[in-house]
Design a protein around this motif. Sequence first.
Motif, mmCIF file in Angstrom:
data_model
loop_
_atom_site.group_PDB
_atom_site.id
_atom_site.type_symbol
_atom_site.label_atom_id
_atom_site.label_comp_id
_atom_site.label_asym_id
_atom_site.label_seq_id
_atom_site.Cartn_x
_atom_site.Cartn_y
_atom_site.Cartn_z
ATOM 1 N N VAL A 55 0.841 -1.194 0.000
ATOM 2 C CA VAL A 55 0.000 0.000 0.000
ATOM 3 C C VAL A 55 0.878 1.246 0.000
ATOM 4 O O VAL A 55 2.041 1.210 0.424
ATOM 5 N N ASP A 56 0.323 2.362 -0.451
ATOM 6 C CA ASP A 56 1.083 3.615 -0.509
ATOM 7 C C ASP A 56 1.056 4.358 0.822
ATOM 8 O O ASP A 56 1.922 5.186 1.103
ATOM 9 N N ALA A 57 0.048 4.078 1.629
ATOM 10 C CA ALA A 57 -0.061 4.699 2.957
ATOM 11 C C ALA A 57 -0.960 3.810 3.810
ATOM 12 O O ALA A 57 -1.714 2.984 3.287
ATOM 13 N N TYR A 58 -0.865 3.996 5.114
ATOM 14 C CA TYR A 58 -1.638 3.166 6.048
ATOM 15 C C TYR A 58 -2.446 4.068 6.970
ATOM 16 O O TYR A 58 -1.931 5.066 7.482
ATOM 17 N N GLY A 59 -3.711 3.722 7.165
ATOM 18 C CA GLY A 59 -4.585 4.533 8.003
ATOM 19 C C GLY A 59 -5.072 3.787 9.232
ATOM 20 O O GLY A 59 -5.352 2.583 9.172
ATOM 21 N N LEU A 60 -5.177 4.498 10.346
ATOM 22 C CA LEU A 60 -5.738 3.949 11.582
ATOM 23 C C LEU A 60 -6.964 4.752 11.988
ATOM 24 O O LEU A 60 -6.952 5.991 11.941
ATOM 25 N N ASN A 61 -8.016 4.051 12.379
ATOM 26 C CA ASN A 61 -9.191 4.703 12.965
ATOM 27 C C ASN A 61 -9.001 4.683 14.480
ATOM 28 O O ASN A 61 -9.085 3.616 15.108
ATOM 29 N N LYS A 96 5.989 3.811 5.433
ATOM 30 C CA LYS A 96 5.022 4.534 4.606
ATOM 31 C C LYS A 96 4.322 5.632 5.416
ATOM 32 O O LYS A 96 4.345 5.624 6.651
ATOM 33 N N PRO A 97 3.682 6.587 4.737
ATOM 34 C CA PRO A 97 2.930 7.615 5.469
ATOM 35 C C PRO A 97 1.828 6.981 6.324
ATOM 36 O O PRO A 97 1.124 6.068 5.873
ATOM 37 N N LEU A 98 1.705 7.459 7.535
ATOM 38 C CA LEU A 98 0.649 7.018 8.449
ATOM 39 C C LEU A 98 -0.351 8.149 8.620
ATOM 40 O O LEU A 98 0.035 9.303 8.824
ATOM 41 N N ILE A 99 -1.640 7.847 8.524
ATOM 42 C CA ILE A 99 -2.672 8.852 8.777
ATOM 43 C C ILE A 99 -3.674 8.303 9.782
ATOM 44 O O ILE A 99 -3.836 7.086 9.897
ATOM 45 N N PHE A 100 -4.284 9.195 10.518
ATOM 46 C CA PHE A 100 -5.456 8.822 11.308
ATOM 47 C C PHE A 100 -6.655 8.985 10.374
ATOM 48 O O PHE A 100 -7.138 10.096 10.163
ATOM 49 N N SER A 101 -7.109 7.905 9.774
ATOM 50 C CA SER A 101 -8.204 7.974 8.823
ATOM 51 C C SER A 101 -9.528 8.309 9.502
ATOM 52 O O SER A 101 -10.478 8.738 8.833
ATOM 53 N N GLU A 102 -9.598 8.119 10.796
ATOM 54 C CA GLU A 102 -10.708 8.610 11.627
ATOM 55 C C GLU A 102 -10.137 8.886 13.012
ATOM 56 O O GLU A 102 -9.303 8.129 13.500
ATOM 57 N N PHE A 103 -10.561 9.980 13.632
ATOM 58 C CA PHE A 103 -10.186 10.216 15.031
ATOM 59 C C PHE A 103 -11.271 11.061 15.687
ATOM 60 O O PHE A 103 -12.011 11.791 15.022
ATOM 61 N N GLY A 104 -11.359 10.953 17.008
ATOM 62 C CA GLY A 104 -12.324 11.765 17.751
ATOM 63 C C GLY A 104 -13.188 10.954 18.695
ATOM 64 O O GLY A 104 -14.306 10.569 18.344
ATOM 65 N N CYS A 105 -12.667 10.663 19.902
ATOM 66 C CA CYS A 105 -13.430 9.930 20.914
ATOM 67 C C CYS A 105 -14.683 10.724 21.310
ATOM 68 O O CYS A 105 -14.643 11.954 21.425
ATOM 69 N N ASN A 106 -15.799 10.004 21.508
ATOM 70 C CA ASN A 106 -17.027 10.692 21.946
ATOM 71 C C ASN A 106 -17.627 10.022 23.184
ATOM 72 O O ASN A 106 -18.835 10.018 23.381
ATOM 73 N N THR A 107 -16.751 9.474 24.031
ATOM 74 C CA THR A 107 -17.203 8.889 25.283
ATOM 75 C C THR A 107 -16.596 9.649 26.451
ATOM 76 O O THR A 107 -15.778 10.553 26.275
ATOM 77 N N VAL A 135 5.755 11.361 12.422
ATOM 78 C CA VAL A 135 5.074 10.061 12.396
ATOM 79 C C VAL A 135 3.770 10.137 11.620
ATOM 80 O O VAL A 135 3.453 9.262 10.816
ATOM 81 N N LEU A 136 3.039 11.200 11.843
ATOM 82 C CA LEU A 136 1.688 11.307 11.303
ATOM 83 C C LEU A 136 1.668 12.234 10.091
ATOM 84 O O LEU A 136 2.155 13.357 10.150
ATOM 85 N N SER A 137 1.071 11.756 8.995
ATOM 86 C CA SER A 137 1.015 12.551 7.762
ATOM 87 C C SER A 137 -0.354 13.182 7.527
ATOM 88 O O SER A 137 -0.562 13.819 6.498
ATOM 89 N N GLY A 138 -1.269 13.030 8.458
ATOM 90 C CA GLY A 138 -2.588 13.627 8.303
ATOM 91 C C GLY A 138 -3.587 12.966 9.235
ATOM 92 O O GLY A 138 -3.317 11.900 9.810
ATOM 93 N N ALA A 139 -4.740 13.603 9.395
ATOM 94 C CA ALA A 139 -5.781 13.061 10.270
ATOM 95 C C ALA A 139 -7.140 13.584 9.820
ATOM 96 O O ALA A 139 -7.265 14.742 9.425
ATOM 97 N N VAL A 140 -8.148 12.729 9.897
ATOM 98 C CA VAL A 140 -9.503 13.071 9.459
ATOM 99 C C VAL A 140 -10.448 12.978 10.652
ATOM 100 O O VAL A 140 -10.624 11.892 11.228
ATOM 101 N N ALA A 141 -11.027 14.106 11.039
ATOM 102 C CA ALA A 141 -11.971 14.111 12.156
ATOM 103 C C ALA A 141 -13.240 13.362 11.757
ATOM 104 O O ALA A 141 -13.778 13.572 10.673
ATOM 105 N N PHE A 142 -13.717 12.506 12.634
ATOM 106 C CA PHE A 142 -14.905 11.698 12.354
ATOM 107 C C PHE A 142 -16.064 12.220 13.186
ATOM 108 O O PHE A 142 -15.974 12.298 14.395
ATOM 109 N N GLU A 143 -17.179 12.569 12.628
ATOM 110 C CA GLU A 143 -17.467 12.636 11.215
ATOM 111 C C GLU A 143 -18.320 13.863 10.952
ATOM 112 O O GLU A 143 -18.785 14.502 11.891
ATOM 113 N N PHE A 144 -18.564 14.226 9.703
ATOM 114 C CA PHE A 144 -19.284 15.461 9.389
ATOM 115 C C PHE A 144 -20.760 15.373 9.772
ATOM 116 O O PHE A 144 -21.258 16.179 10.565
#
Length: 277
Positions: A55-61, A96-107, A135-144
């Motif tokens: 893969v070109d990059a790896y994402g963690l939720n 490879k680039p690591l991103i937080f493909s989803e982040f944002g605890c709601n508990t 370490v981190l190449s980006g992050a996506v707040a979950f969710e709109f």
Amino acid sequence: CVKALTRDIHRFQADCKNNMRRVPLIYSDMDMGSPTRVHIANYLSCELESPDDAVDAYGLNVYSWCDSEYLDESGENNFGYSPYKAIKDDFDKFAKPLIFSEFGCNTGEFETACPYKKGRNWVDVPAMLDHMGEVLSGAVAFEFSMEKNQYGLVLTPGFLKGQKKAELLDNYFALQKQYRSNNVSTKWDGIDVASCSAVPSDVASLSYSHPKSVCPSKDIWQDLQEKRGVDKVGDWDVLPPTPDAPLSAVNNQTECIETSKVSSSVYASTCCHVTCS
């Protein structure tokens, strides 16, 4: 199957390079903790048969940052006591680039419910920028859009009975505040990324080496699958072959469809850094 699909898509992109641009392939996975997340990341990013199956990059939720503060023995807020510290340690030398493909605890203290007052304050945003820059190449707040899981930042029209327009929630404005107060300039580490003359080699050297990922051994992938309770342990050392399924056999489709034209501004911006024909 994921690595085989990655291989096949990469090769399709290469075969159709004159008709379409290559889009990076990112695999997004739920954060299952250490060492599982590292083993899976290494497997998906290693070159088992060829570079095509990586893969070109790896994402963690990631939804583990659930407190405003993580205090040390002296009572000081300390990133080293946060759940992101373990992720940083796990991926310090990831290839490879690591991103937080989803982040944002709601508990916990970030929990919210209708009418959705307060909720998340997104204090992990400055923590990412201050402590995870290499370490981190980006992050996506979950969710709109708000759904039943209560993660949304916006009530889209129709979510509530009789609702006619979008309603921005406290969660939304809290995230906006963090982004605005922690804005990343286009000028960083010796490079102005907005400049057409910018090249990756202008960036300051990384503190850590990032060697190619090594595929996990049989002992590792077999133990991982058994602990996860899979119905059948798969062989991670063998990829299934590329299926013989030409698009021409499906309604006479063309293998390489010409992509849509892009605007002149997007074209100019892209061609600053790559050769455009």
